[in-house]
Motif scaffolding. Structure first.
Motif, PDB file in Angstrom:
ATOM      1  N   GLU A 194       0.623  -1.492  -0.155  1.00 50.59           N
ATOM      2  CA  GLU A 194      -0.002   0.450   0.247  1.00 50.59           C
ATOM      3  C   GLU A 194       1.302   0.680  -0.394  1.00 50.59           C
ATOM      4  OE1 GLU A 194      -3.197   0.040  -0.140  1.00 50.59           O
ATOM      5  OE2 GLU A 194      -3.331  -2.492   0.055  1.00 50.59           O
ATOM      6  N   ILE A 195       0.464   2.417  -1.091  1.00 46.43           N
ATOM      7  CA  ILE A 195       1.177   3.615  -0.357  1.00 46.43           C
ATOM      8  C   ILE A 195       1.247   4.447   0.522  1.00 46.43           C
ATOM      9  CG2 ILE A 195      -0.464   5.365  -1.204  1.00 46.43           C
ATOM     10  CD1 ILE A 195       1.330   6.710  -3.539  1.00 46.43           C
ATOM     11  N   ASP A 196       0.818   4.111   1.528  1.00 47.45           N
ATOM     12  CA  ASP A 196       1.224   4.714   2.853  1.00 47.45           C
ATOM     13  C   ASP A 196       2.084   3.656   3.677  1.00 47.45           C
ATOM     14  OD1 ASP A 196      -1.133   2.915   2.811  1.00 47.45           O
ATOM     15  OD2 ASP A 196      -1.236   3.235   4.376  1.00 47.45           O
ATOM     16  N   ASP A 197       2.057   2.609   2.718  1.00 44.38           N
ATOM     17  CA  ASP A 197       2.930   1.749   3.935  1.00 44.38           C
ATOM     18  C   ASP A 197       4.445   1.433   3.511  1.00 44.38           C
ATOM     19  OD1 ASP A 197       1.468   1.079   5.980  1.00 44.38           O
ATOM     20  OD2 ASP A 197       0.756  -0.954   4.496  1.00 44.38           O
ATOM     21  N   LEU A 198       4.444   1.894   1.650  1.00 49.53           N
ATOM     22  CA  LEU A 198       5.778   2.761   0.955  1.00 49.53           C
ATOM     23  C   LEU A 198       6.274   3.669   1.767  1.00 49.53           C
ATOM     24  CD1 LEU A 198       7.596   1.537  -1.321  1.00 49.53           C
ATOM     25  CD2 LEU A 198       5.733   2.188  -2.753  1.00 49.53           C
ATOM     26  N   GLN A 199       5.520   5.005   1.615  1.00 43.64           N
ATOM     27  CA  GLN A 199       5.413   5.738   2.028  1.00 43.64           C
ATOM     28  C   GLN A 199       6.923   6.077   3.508  1.00 43.64           C
ATOM     29  OE1 GLN A 199       4.647  10.144   1.075  1.00 43.64           O
ATOM     30  NE2 GLN A 199       6.229  10.495   2.826  1.00 43.64           N
ATOM     31  N   LYS A 200       6.269   5.228   4.682  1.00 45.13           N
ATOM     32  CA  LYS A 200       6.865   4.673   5.872  1.00 45.13           C
ATOM     33  C   LYS A 200       8.451   4.087   5.718  1.00 45.13           C
ATOM     34  CE  LYS A 200       2.272   4.456   8.729  1.00 45.13           C
ATOM     35  NZ  LYS A 200       1.416   3.503   8.787  1.00 45.13           N
ATOM     36  N   ILE A 201       7.651   3.335   4.506  1.00 43.99           N
ATOM     37  CA  ILE A 201       9.450   2.668   4.292  1.00 43.99           C
ATOM     38  C   ILE A 201      10.645   3.270   3.913  1.00 43.99           C
ATOM     39  CG2 ILE A 201      10.578   0.814   3.230  1.00 43.99           C
ATOM     40  CD1 ILE A 201       7.604  -0.913   4.010  1.00 43.99           C
ATOM     41  N   PRO A 246       9.935  11.063  -6.964  1.00 43.80           N
ATOM     42  CA  PRO A 246      11.188  12.419  -6.470  1.00 43.80           C
ATOM     43  C   PRO A 246      12.341  11.139  -5.711  1.00 43.80           C
ATOM     44  CG  PRO A 246       9.960  13.918  -5.930  1.00 43.80           C
ATOM     45  CD  PRO A 246       8.339  12.921  -6.479  1.00 43.80           C
ATOM     46  N   ARG A 247      11.868  10.472  -4.833  1.00 41.61           N
ATOM     47  CA  ARG A 247      13.192   9.943  -4.452  1.00 41.61           C
ATOM     48  C   ARG A 247      13.402   8.827  -5.160  1.00 41.61           C
ATOM     49  NH1 ARG A 247      10.031   9.139   1.785  1.00 41.61           N
ATOM     50  NH2 ARG A 247      10.743  11.253   2.017  1.00 41.61           N
ATOM     51  N   ALA A 248      11.964   8.361  -6.271  1.00 37.82           N
ATOM     52  CA  ALA A 248      13.089   7.020  -6.863  1.00 37.82           C
ATOM     53  C   ALA A 248      12.966   7.992  -8.527  1.00 37.82           C
ATOM     54  CB  ALA A 248      11.847   6.156  -7.063  1.00 37.82           C
ATOM     55  N   GLY A 249      13.283   9.384  -8.552  1.00 33.36           N
ATOM     56  CA  GLY A 249      14.227   9.330  -9.702  1.00 33.36           C
ATOM     57  C   GLY A 249      12.310   9.624 -11.159  1.00 33.36           C
ATOM     58  N   ALA A 271       9.443  -0.101  -6.054  1.00 33.44           N
ATOM     59  CA  ALA A 271       8.465  -0.424  -6.081  1.00 33.44           C
ATOM     60  C   ALA A 271       7.817   0.816  -6.171  1.00 33.44           C
ATOM     61  CB  ALA A 271       8.235  -0.530  -3.730  1.00 33.44           C
ATOM     62  N   ILE A 272       8.211   1.960  -6.107  1.00 32.92           N
ATOM     63  CA  ILE A 272       7.664   3.456  -6.450  1.00 32.92           C
ATOM     64  C   ILE A 272       7.354   3.606  -7.503  1.00 32.92           C
ATOM     65  CG2 ILE A 272       8.077   5.830  -6.321  1.00 32.92           C
ATOM     66  CD1 ILE A 272       9.745   5.322  -3.171  1.00 32.92           C
ATOM     67  N   VAL A 273       8.111   3.207  -8.563  1.00 33.30           N
ATOM     68  CA  VAL A 273       7.462   3.316  -9.810  1.00 33.30           C
ATOM     69  C   VAL A 273       6.764   1.911 -10.454  1.00 33.30           C
ATOM     70  CG1 VAL A 273       8.517   2.202 -12.106  1.00 33.30           C
ATOM     71  CG2 VAL A 273      10.385   4.372 -10.853  1.00 33.30           C
ATOM     72  N   ILE A 279      18.038  -2.215  -1.699  1.00 26.83           N
ATOM     73  CA  ILE A 279      17.086  -2.054  -1.154  1.00 26.83           C
ATOM     74  C   ILE A 279      16.271  -0.925  -0.737  1.00 26.83           C
ATOM     75  CG2 ILE A 279      16.405  -1.034   1.258  1.00 26.83           C
ATOM     76  CD1 ILE A 279      17.936  -3.649   2.755  1.00 26.83           C
ATOM     77  N   ILE A 280      17.610   0.123  -1.558  1.00 28.05           N
ATOM     78  CA  ILE A 280      17.459   1.691  -2.120  1.00 28.05           C
ATOM     79  C   ILE A 280      16.999   0.589  -3.705  1.00 28.05           C
ATOM     80  CG2 ILE A 280      17.648   3.621  -3.393  1.00 28.05           C
ATOM     81  CD1 ILE A 280      20.271   3.401  -0.988  1.00 28.05           C
TER      82      ILE A 280
END
Length: 172
Positions: free
Chosen positions: A50-57, A112-115, A79-81, A72-73
């Motif tokens: 879920e996107i909110d969990d993805l944000q926390k991670i 932006p974190r994932a470019g 996952a973001i893409v 991991i990065i």
């Protein structure tokens, strides 16, 4: 198995503690444990998150970016893409405007974190806005129902009325 909502950010913290030379110096099999945790976190990120969990991670990874492995990065960025690519299907299932607004906020931080190019983020935000508009159109406002006035409202309810009301029960 691990869960994104329950374990994601904690796994990052634990990985950083395990790789800190001052914390677990001499602890047997630390690197094996680190490898297992990294693999578990990558599996979580490769799964449906879920996107909110993805944000926390993602926040936890960003806080420890220099201490987290490149794999991991890379999994976080994938996952973001993937979240942005699958956005039309994901938001089609949502029917809460507040959840969709939250979703849009997450996109602005995660992209932006994932470019992810700004044009793709803007396109994703437009999809969310269109879904919000569709929900607004589906929502209809109903008039309050009219309650018919009872002609008996003005009748007194005195001791005789109470006796008459309960008299049948007394005869049982």
């Amino acid at each position: 198995g691990f869960s994104a909502w329950r374990d994601g950010a904690d796994m990052i913290e634990l990985l950083c503690e395990l790789t800190d030379p001052d914390c677990f110096k001499g602890f047997p099999h630390v690197m094996d444990l680190v490898g297992q945790l990294e693999a578990g976190l990558i599996d979580v990120l490769n799964g449906s998150t879920e996107i909110d969990d993805l944000q926390k991670i993602s926040d936890a990874i960003e806080d420890q970016r220099t201490r987290v492995s490149p794999s991991i990065i890379a999994a976080m960025e994938r996952a973001i893409v993937r979240e942005i690519e699958e956005l039309p299907d994901r938001v089609a299932e949502l029917d809460s405007e507040s959840t969709l607004n939250d979703h849009m906020g997450y996109l602005g931080v995660l992209g932006p974190r994932a470019g992810v190019p700004n044009s793709d983020i803007e396109r994703a935000e437009k999809i969310v806005k269109e879904r919000i508009e569709a929900i607004e159109e589906e929502t209809t406002t109903a008039d309050a129902p009219e309650i018919p006035r009872n002609k008996r409202e003005n009748e007194p309810f005195d001791d005789d009325a109470i006796r008459n009301l309960f008299a049948p029960l007394l005869s049982l």
